[in-house]
Write a protein that holds these residues in place. Structure first.
Motif, mmCIF file in Angstrom:
data_model
loop_
_atom_site.group_PDB
_atom_site.id
_atom_site.type_symbol
_atom_site.label_atom_id
_atom_site.label_comp_id
_atom_site.label_asym_id
_atom_site.label_seq_id
_atom_site.Cartn_x
_atom_site.Cartn_y
_atom_site.Cartn_z
ATOM 1 N N ILE A 24 0.817 -1.211 0.000
ATOM 2 C CA ILE A 24 0.000 0.000 0.000
ATOM 3 C C ILE A 24 0.847 1.255 0.000
ATOM 4 N N SER B 291 -1.463 0.331 -9.855
ATOM 5 C CA SER B 291 -2.813 -0.065 -9.449
ATOM 6 C C SER B 291 -3.755 1.110 -9.476
ATOM 7 N N LYS B 292 -3.226 2.303 -9.145
ATOM 8 C CA LYS B 292 -4.050 3.502 -9.215
ATOM 9 C C LYS B 292 -4.488 3.769 -10.646
ATOM 10 N N CYS C 186 -13.196 -3.466 -7.666
ATOM 11 C CA CYS C 186 -11.896 -2.814 -7.471
ATOM 12 C C CYS C 186 -11.919 -1.914 -6.233
ATOM 13 N N TRP D 270 -10.259 -2.292 -2.476
ATOM 14 C CA TRP D 270 -9.296 -1.265 -2.071
ATOM 15 C C TRP D 270 -9.648 -0.695 -0.699
ATOM 16 N N PRO E 299 -8.357 6.172 -4.140
ATOM 17 C CA PRO E 299 -7.018 5.963 -4.708
ATOM 18 C C PRO E 299 -6.477 7.179 -5.456
#
Length: 278
Positions: free
Chosen positions: A210, A219-220, A246, A250, A258
């Motif tokens: 993270i 991933s963002k 997603c 998260w 995000p």
């Protein structure tokens, strides 16, 4: 003949103390609610609990006596030499660390988080600075949780310090009755130690993914670019749209958007029906 107690006896003693502290809290709550009213009691009940704990340990540990839990399990407190009772200053420091320190730390972190998210501060900082400041408090809270896990794992393996405050002040216990250690309990706590260690490794891995791992930016981008092809489009309170699977996954790991890092609880996510991005 004095001997060092096992982990099971230390846990049993702490549970007994917790039982009596909870009983005192309930009694003091009933009395204070009748005197100051329910509204003021709700506002100050956390502080009243702290005062109750201070009174309990002040009348027992600070006065040089055993707590009810220690008396129940035939335990006495000693310093690191295992030959003398801890000094008054050391006992006082231990009580402060055990009762006041968690309360003050929680208050400070909540105050910092509130100040960081205040509109007055946001108006004077750039977006990049806001993102950096917004990530400080979650990082600190995760570090505190990881430290607590390390302490618990150490206790399961060594069976010496059950409370962090006693670890810092080097206050140990001696068993003042003749008894043989329960070998089954020793094995059980070793197993708990290994299970806690595995959980700790998993927590560390998630924390690295993270906050540190460079793939976080990837991933963002995946989350942010999936708006057109996402399944079950879902909107966050800040207005960004992601795939339900997603963003829900998260938020379970990190409850914030995000993209803009605004705090986002899973319960505040809104599924968009008949949404067409074109």
């Amino acid at each position: 003949m004095y001997s060092q107690p096992g982990a099971d006896e230390l846990v049993r003693s702490s549970q007994k103390d917790t039982y009596y502290i909870n009983w005192l809290n309930d009694s003091s709550s009933d009395i204070s609610r009748g005197i100051i009213g329910s509204r003021l009691w709700i506002r100050w009940r956390r502080e009243l609990q702290i005062l109750t704990e201070l009174a309990y340990f002040g009348l027992s540990t600070l006065s040089g006596y055993q707590t009810l839990g220690e008396e129940y399990c035939y335990l006495i407190q000693v310093d690191s030499s295992l030959k003398s009772i801890p000094s008054f200053s050391r006992r006082l420091l231990m009580i402060m660390l055990n009762t006041l320190a968690p309360y003050l730390l929680e208050k400070i972190l909540n105050k910092l988080e509130k100040e960081i998210r205040s509109p007055a501060l946001f108006g004077t900082l750039s977006e990049s600075h806001r993102k950096r400041l917004g990530s400080i408090i979650p990082i600190l809270k995760n570090l505190i949780n990881l430290f607590q896990q390390i302490h618990t794992i150490s206790f399961y393996f060594n069976g010496v310090f059950y409370h962090i405050a006693k670890r810092f002040t080097s206050i140990k216990h001696l068993l003042i009755r003749d008894t043989s250690k329960d070998k089954f309990a020793v094995i059980t706590y070793k197993i708990l130690g290994w299970l806690s260690f595995i959980q700790f490794v998993v927590s560390i891995s998630q924390w690295l993914l993270i906050y540190i791992h460079p793939l976080m930016s990837q991933s963002k981008s995946q989350l942010s670019t999936s708006e057109e092809s996402c399944e079950y489009p879902t909107c966050t309170p800040c207005g960004h749209i992601f795939c339900w699977h997603c963003i829900a996954g998260w938020c379970k790991t990190k409850p914030e958007c995000p993209l803009c890092r605004e705090r986002t609880e899973a319960s505040r996510l809104v599924h968009l029906h008949h949404y067409n991005p074109t």
